[in-house]
Design an enzyme around this catalytic site. Structure first.
Site, mmCIF file in Angstrom:
data_model
loop_
_atom_site.group_PDB
_atom_site.id
_atom_site.type_symbol
_atom_site.label_atom_id
_atom_site.label_comp_id
_atom_site.label_asym_id
_atom_site.label_seq_id
_atom_site.Cartn_x
_atom_site.Cartn_y
_atom_site.Cartn_z
ATOM 1 N N THR A 49 3.106 -28.592 3.930
ATOM 2 C CA THR A 49 3.761 -27.411 3.359
ATOM 3 C C THR A 49 3.386 -27.375 1.873
ATOM 4 O OG1 THR A 49 5.754 -28.514 2.553
ATOM 5 C CG2 THR A 49 5.731 -27.913 4.869
ATOM 6 N N CYS A 50 3.938 -26.410 1.137
ATOM 7 C CA CYS A 50 3.597 -26.365 -0.279
ATOM 8 C C CYS A 50 4.226 -27.531 -1.047
ATOM 9 C CB CYS A 50 3.994 -25.033 -0.890
ATOM 10 S SG CYS A 50 5.707 -24.637 -0.616
ATOM 11 N N ASN A 51 5.242 -28.165 -0.446
ATOM 12 C CA ASN A 51 5.914 -29.270 -1.135
ATOM 13 C C ASN A 51 5.516 -30.647 -0.642
ATOM 14 O OD1 ASN A 51 7.419 -27.849 -3.004
ATOM 15 N ND2 ASN A 51 9.013 -27.385 -1.512
ATOM 16 N N HIS A 99 13.431 -40.813 6.800
ATOM 17 C CA HIS A 99 12.681 -39.875 5.964
ATOM 18 C C HIS A 99 12.495 -38.539 6.691
ATOM 19 C CE1 HIS A 99 9.645 -38.298 3.221
ATOM 20 N NE2 HIS A 99 8.907 -38.022 4.287
ATOM 21 N N GLU A 114 17.283 -26.126 1.736
ATOM 22 C CA GLU A 114 16.501 -24.926 2.113
ATOM 23 C C GLU A 114 16.166 -24.989 3.605
ATOM 24 O OE1 GLU A 114 12.985 -24.631 2.686
ATOM 25 O OE2 GLU A 114 12.146 -26.534 2.045
ATOM 26 N N GLN A 120 8.982 -25.448 9.538
ATOM 27 C CA GLN A 120 7.686 -26.082 9.261
ATOM 28 C C GLN A 120 7.544 -27.398 10.025
ATOM 29 O OE1 GLN A 120 8.351 -25.953 5.047
ATOM 30 N NE2 GLN A 120 6.937 -24.251 4.737
ATOM 31 N N GLY A 193 16.400 1.118 -15.125
ATOM 32 C CA GLY A 193 15.364 0.291 -15.733
ATOM 33 C C GLY A 193 14.411 -0.200 -14.659
ATOM 34 N N ALA A 194 13.389 -0.930 -15.114
ATOM 35 C CA ALA A 194 12.342 -1.314 -14.160
ATOM 36 C C ALA A 194 11.871 -2.738 -14.422
ATOM 37 C CB ALA A 194 11.181 -0.342 -14.264
ATOM 38 N N GLY A 195 12.806 -3.683 -14.391
ATOM 39 C CA GLY A 195 12.432 -5.086 -14.604
ATOM 40 C C GLY A 195 11.954 -5.739 -13.311
#
Lengths: 435, 269
Positions: A49-51, A99, A114, A120, A193-195
Site C-alpha cells: 500500500t502507500c504506507n 503484526h 483507518e 487492502q 468563496g472558492a478555497g
C-alpha cells in the site's frame, strides 16, 4: 524461522523510499512467483500500500526467502541514499501474527483506525490465493492467518471505537451534516468563496447526494468556474441573502478581511426567523460569519478551529480504544497459536509413541537375547507385557495432551512434550522455531 | 413470576444499550440489545395472555394490570422501531419508562380489580387500548425529544463524543417525535371520544369530577400544546422537542398529583 514478515512501512521509511517499493497487482503476483521459484517459498502473501510493502512468508527455511525478497526489493527500489537494510523491518514467529492483526485492525496505520487497510489486506490475500500455482501461494497457514486477520479487523472495528469519528476536516463536515439532517439527499449547499478545502468539502457532500450547489463569489467569473466544477450554479455577491434563504448548509471560505455573513445579512435572508436547522462551516481566516449567529437555536456554526479541535478529539478517542483493541488482538493471536499447535499435536503424539516403541523394541531384543531358554509362548507374553507397559505409561500423557489442546493451551504443552521426549524436529516447523 | 421475566429482559436490554453508548460499539451490541428487547416483549405477551386465561378478562383494569398493559404497548412500539437501525437507539430513553411501569405493576401485583365495571365489552377495550396507544405515542415523542435535546447540545457544544455518535440525527429524532405525537394524539382523541360518548349515553353527563376524566382531558390539552409549539410561529424542531419533554413531564406530574391528592377508584387512577 518459520513465519516471517519483512518489508518497509511508514515507521521505517520515508515516503520517498516507500513510493519506490510499491507493487501493483501484477507486479505483486510476479514477485510471489519469483519467490516460489528462487527460494522455494511454500506460502507467501505480499501486502503493498502507500504506507507499507511487506511480505509474509511461511516457512522461512534458512532465511533464503528473506534474502530473495530483499533482492527483489532492491531491484524494485533502485539506487537508495542508504542501504536497504536501514529501511527494513522484520518480525518472526508470534510477532508476525500480532503484526498482521494490528495492521488489519488499523492500529499500525498512519491514521489510527483507518478502514482502507482492511480492504487492502483482503486484496493482498485474495491475490495470493488466486495465483495459478500448485501448491497455492496462500496455503493452510497463511490462509488461516489472513482469514483471522480480516475477522480480527472487523471485530476490533465493531467492538471498539477505533474507527469512530472522522479525522479530516471534509469528513468531519459531512459527519456533522449527517447528524443534523440524517440523509443529505436533496439538501442545498451555498458556497461562499472558492478555497481548496471548501472544494474538498463540497465534493464530500456531493458524494452524499446534496443537490442545488450555489456558488457565491466576489469575482463572478471565478464563481462560474467553481460552479462548473461542482455541477452547481453561480450567483453574484449582491444576491447573497437570496442565496442563503434556501440553504441547508453554508460553506464559507472567502479571503474577505471582514465578516461576509453578518447579522443584517442573516436577517435579510430569514426575515421571519429561521425555523429549520442550518449548518454553517466557516473555514475562512479571518472568519466570514458573524460569531453571534451561532447563538440562534437552529444554527450550527463551526469555524476552522472548531473543526480542527474535533479532528484532534476524534484521533484521541480512537487512540483511547487501542488498549481494548490490543486485548482482542492478543486473544486472537493466542487462538491462532493454539490452532497452529493443534496441527502439530497429532504428529507429536505419533512421534512420541514411535520413539517409545523403538526403545521398547531395542530393550526387548536385548533382554530376550540372553534368555534363549524361553519358549515362544513366554517370549510372546514378555513382549505383550512390554507393549502394555508402554501403552499404560503413554496413555495419560496422550490424553492430557489432547485435552490441553481442546482447552486452547496446547502450544506450550506441545513444546514441552517435544523437549521432554527429544522430538524437537516436528513434521511442521514451530511457529517461531527453525524451519 | 411471569411478569418478572419481561421486567428482567427489559432491564437487561437497557443495560446493553447503555453499554453500547459507553463503549461506542456499532457491531453486535445493538443487535443483542434489540434481541433482548424483543424477547422481553414476547415474554410480556405470554404473561398478559396468561392473565387473560387465568382471570377470563383482558388486563386493562386493576392498577397493576393496566400499568403492565401500558408497558406492553410501549415495548410493542419500541420493537416496531428496532429494525430501523438509527431509530432503535431511542430505546435508551424509552426503556426506563417501560421498566418503571412494569416495575410498579409487579410491585403492586398484576391482578384484576374486585370492583364491578359498568363500562365493559368491545367499546371499553377499544377505549382503553386507544388511550394506552395515545400515552405511548407521547412517551415515544418524549424519548425522541430527550435524545434530540442531548444531540442538539452536543452539536452546539461542538463535542463529537459518545452521545454524538450513539444518538440518531436530529432530523430522524424529529420525524420520530412527529409520528409519535400525531399518532398518539389521534388515538387519545378517539379514546376520549369513545369514553365521552359512552358516559354521555349511559350517565347523562361528562363525569367531570372523575380524576380519570380530568387527567385524560389534561393529557389531551398537553398534546394540543405540544403540537401547537411545533407548528405555531413557524416550524421549530428544537422548540418541538422541548415541548414534548416538558409536556410528558406535565402529564406524569398531573397524574401523580391527582393520584396523591384526589385519589381514584383503583382502576387506573
Amino acid at each position: 524461522m518459520s513465519l516471517a514478515v519483512v518489508g518497509v512501512s511508514h515507521h521505517t521509511a520515508p515516503v520517498e523510499v516507500r513510493e519506490r517499493m510499491v507493487f501493483g497487482p501484477s507486479e505483486a503476483a510476479n514477485a510471489l512467483i519469483t519467490l516460489r521459484e528462487e527460494a522455494e517459498v511454500e506460502e507467501a502473501v505480499l501486502l503493498s500500500t502507500c504506507n507499507r510493502t511487506e511480505v509474509y512468508l511461511f516457512p522461512n527455511r534458512d532465511d533464503r526467502p528473506i534474502r530473495s525478497w530483499e533482492t527483489l526489493l532492491e531491484r524494485k527500489a533502485g539506487r537508495l541514499d542508504q542501504t536497504l537494510g536501514d529501511y527494513l523491518f522484520e518480525r518472526r514467529g508470534d510477532r508476525v501474527v500480532r503484526h498482521l492483526f494490528q495492521v488489519s485492525a488499523g492500529l499500525d496505520s498512519m491514521v489510527t483506525g483507518e478502514a482502507e487497510i482492511q480492504g487492502q489486506v483482503r486484496d493482498a490475500y485474495e491475490r495470493a490465493t488466486a495465483l495459478p500455482v500448485d501448491p497455492p501461494m496462500a496455503g493452510p497457514v497463511l490462509n488461516r492467518l489472513f482469514q483471522m486477520a480480516l475477522s480480527v479487523g472487523g471485530q476490533v472495528r465493531s467492538e471498539t471505537a477505533i474507527g469512530h469519528g472522522r479525522v479530516s476536516v471534509a469528513s468531519v463536515a459531512v459527519e456533522l451534516a449527517r447528524k443534523i439532517f440524517g440523509s443529505l439527499r436533496g439538501k442545498r449547499v451555498v458556497i461562499l468563496g472558492a478555497g481548496q478545502t471548501g472544494e474538498l468539502i463540497v465534493q464530500a457532500l456531493s458524494r452524499e447526494g446534496v443537490k442545488g450547489v450555489t456558488v457565491v463569489n466576489r469575482t463572478y467569473e471565478r464563481a462560474v468556474e467553481l460552479a462548473r466544477q461542482v455541477h452547481g450554479h453561480a450567483v453574484e455577491m449582491e444576491r447573497l441573502s437570496e442565496a442563503l434563504a434556501s440553504a441547508d448548509i453554508i460553506l464559507s471560505s472567502t479571503a474577505a478581511p471582514h465578516p461576509v455573513v453578518t447579522r443584517p445579512t442573516f436577517e435579510a435572508a430569514f426575515p421571519r426567523g429561521l425555523h429549520r436547522p442550518l449548518l454553517i462551516i466557516d473555514i475562512a481566516l479571518p472568519r466570514d460569519v458573524a460569531p453571534d449567529l451561532g447563538d440562534e437555536s437552529e444554527v450550527f456554526l463551526y469555524n476552522v478551529d472548531d473543526l480542527r479541535k474535533i479532528v484532534d478529539e476524534q484521533l484521541q478517542m480512537r487512540e483511547g480504544s487501542i488498549p481494548a483493541a490490543d486485548r482482542i488482538i492478543r486473544a486472537q493471536s493466542d487462538e491462532f497459536r493454539a490452532w497452529y499447535a493443534s496441527l502439530e499435536v497429532v504428529p507429536v503424539i505419533r512421534r512420541m509413541r514411535g520413539r517409545a516403541d523403538e526403545l521398547r523394541h531395542a530393550e526387548l531384543e536385548r533382554l530376550l537375547r540372553g534368555m534363549d531358554h524361553l519358549t515362544e509362548g513366554d517370549r510372546g507374553r514378555v513382549e505383550e507385557f512390554s507393549r502394555r507397559l508402554m501403552n499404560k505409561l503413554l496413555h495419560d500423557p496422550t490424553v492430557r495432551l489432547r485435552k490441553g489442546m481442546d482447552r486452547g493451551g496446547g502450544a506450550d504443552l506441545v513444546d514441552a512434550v517435544r523437549f521432554l521426549y527429544g522430538l524437537e524436529e516436528g513434521e511442521l516447523p514451530p511457529l517461531d522455531g527453525e524451519g | 413470576m411471569t411478569h418478572l421475566l419481561p421486567l428482567f429482559l427489559y432491564t437487561g436490554a437497557f443495560i446493553l444499550w447503555v453499554r453500547c453508548l459507553v463503549r461506542g460499539s456499532q457491531g453486535r451490541g445493538p443487535l443483542a440489545a434489540s434481541i433482548l428487547t424483543a424477547a422481553g416483549l414476547l415474554a410480556h405477551a405470554v404473561a398478559l395472555a396468561h392473565f387473560w386465561l387465568q382471570y377470563g378478562e383482558l388486563p386493562l383494569v386493576g392498577f397493576g394490570a393496566a400499568l403492565s398493559s401500558l408497558a406492553f404497548v410501549g415495548a410493542l412500539a419500541l420493537t416496531v422501531m428496532l429494525p430501523l437501525r438509527e431509530m432503535s437507539r431511542v430505546a435508551i430513553a424509552l426503556l426506563p419508562f417501560i421498566i418503571a411501569l412494569q416495575g410498579i405493576a409487579v410491585l403492586l401485583g398484576v391482578e384484576p380489580t374486585p370492583l364491578a365495571l359498568d363500562f365493559e365489552g368491545a367499546g371499553f377495550v377499544l377505549h382503553v387500548s386507544l388511550a394506552f396507544l395515545g400515552y405511548q405515542g407521547l412517551a415515544v415523542a418524549f424519548a425522541a425529544g430527550v435524545l434530540y435535546l442531548i444531540q442538539h447540545h452536543e452539536l452546539k457544544a461542538k463535542r463529537l463524543g459518545r452521545f454524538f455518535h450513539f444518538i440518531p440525527p436530529l432530523a430522524t429524532l424529529d420525524r420520530l417525535a412527529r409520528i409519535g405525537l400525531w399518532a398518539g394524539f389521534a388515538c387519545l382523541t378517539l379514546a376520549l371520544a369513545f369514553g365521552w360518548a359512552w358516559t354521555v349515553e349511559n350517565r347523562g353527563s361528562l363525569a367531570m369530577g372523575d380524576p380519570k376524566v380530568v387527567w385524560a382531558i389534561l393529557s389531551w390539552l398537553v398534546f394540543v400544546g405540544i403540537l401547537g409549539a411545533r407548528v405555531g410561529g413557524g416550524r421549530n424542531d428544537y422548540r418541538g422537542a422541548l415541548a414534548a419533554v416538558i409536556g410528558f413531564g406535565g402529564v406524569i406530574c398531573s397524574y401523580l398529583v391527582l393520584r396523591l391528592t384526589v385519589g381514584g377508584d383503583g382502576l387506573f387512577l
